[in-house]
Motif scaffolding. Structure first.
Motif, PDB file in Angstrom:
ATOM      1  N   GLU A  33     104.908  -2.722 -42.260  1.00 31.28           N
ATOM      2  CA  GLU A  33     106.264  -3.005 -42.750  1.00 31.28           C
ATOM      3  C   GLU A  33     106.315  -4.362 -43.460  1.00 31.28           C
ATOM      4  O   GLU A  33     106.925  -4.483 -44.529  1.00 31.28           O
ATOM      5  N   ARG A  37     107.156  -4.715 -47.441  1.00 31.52           N
ATOM      6  CA  ARG A  37     108.334  -5.473 -47.874  1.00 31.52           C
ATOM      7  C   ARG A  37     107.969  -6.677 -48.734  1.00 31.52           C
ATOM      8  O   ARG A  37     108.654  -6.973 -49.700  1.00 31.52           O
ATOM      9  N   SER A  43     109.955  -0.201 -48.107  1.00 23.66           N
ATOM     10  CA  SER A  43     109.938  -0.114 -46.649  1.00 23.66           C
ATOM     11  C   SER A  43     109.489   1.271 -46.213  1.00 23.66           C
ATOM     12  O   SER A  43     109.615   2.244 -46.966  1.00 23.66           O
ATOM     13  N   THR A  44     109.026   1.356 -44.986  1.00 20.74           N
ATOM     14  CA  THR A  44     108.698   2.669 -44.420  1.00 20.74           C
ATOM     15  C   THR A  44     109.973   3.424 -44.054  1.00 20.74           C
ATOM     16  O   THR A  44     109.948   4.642 -43.933  1.00 20.74           O
ATOM     17  N   SER A  47     110.200   2.194 -39.406  1.00 18.65           N
ATOM     18  CA  SER A  47     109.489   1.286 -38.506  1.00 18.65           C
ATOM     19  C   SER A  47     110.333   0.903 -37.301  1.00 18.65           C
ATOM     20  O   SER A  47     109.820   0.834 -36.182  1.00 18.65           O
TER      21      SER A  47
END
Length: 161
Positions: A33, A37, A43-44, A47
């Protein structure tokens, strides 16, 4: 009896490995993450959710091993004044109470997971994770803990620390 105790303690060690795997997963998730970022400005999006699920697995699968290693907090205010036999009897009684409470909680968490699975409930997030998957950690962890409590009672009953 000692063979059964060793088997239960082996399962507790297995739970500790699952707990460690949960910690490794959380660390990897955080690193990924941070990388996404800071480098790729993305972003995932999962997370936080999956990190929370992993934390539940980490805690619950590690309970039995923690008990095996005498890592749970025990208040010895009363038992410090008991004889060795008195301490053994107090341990057995407290173990039986703990086993009953854990079995009660285990029963209801199994029902909870089954109902969540049966109703096909999912998380209200982008991943829409089926909730029975993270909830499964609760009865698994409680089952391991119950077995470890039974091993504790058996060890104290045969006077084997």
């Amino acid at each position: 009896m000692r063979a059964i105790i060793r088997l239960i303690e082996g399962l507790s060690i297995g739970g500790a490995f699952l707990s460690a795997a949960g910690m490794i997963f959380i660390v990897c998730l955080v690193v990924i993450e941070i990388f996404l970022r800071s480098v790729l400005n993305t972003s995932t999006l999962v997370s936080s959710e999956y990190g929370g699920y992993a934390l539940v697995y980490l805690i619950l699968t590690g309970l039995a091993y923690t008990m095996k290693e005498n890592g749970l907090i025990r208040i010895n205010l009363l038992t410090s004044h008991f004889s060795e036999n008195g301490k053994r009897i107090a341990d057995i009684i407290s173990g039986l109470i703990g086993a009953a409470l854990t079995a009660f909680a285990l029963n209801y968490t199994v029902q909870m997971v089954y109902e969540t699975w049966d109703l096909e409930m999912t998380a209200d997030t982008i991943a829409e994770t089926p909730l029975w998957i993270p909830q499964l950690a609760i009865p698994v962890g409680l089952a391991l803990l119950l077995l470890q409590i039974i091993a504790f009672i058996a060890r104290r009953a045969i006077n084997d620390k």
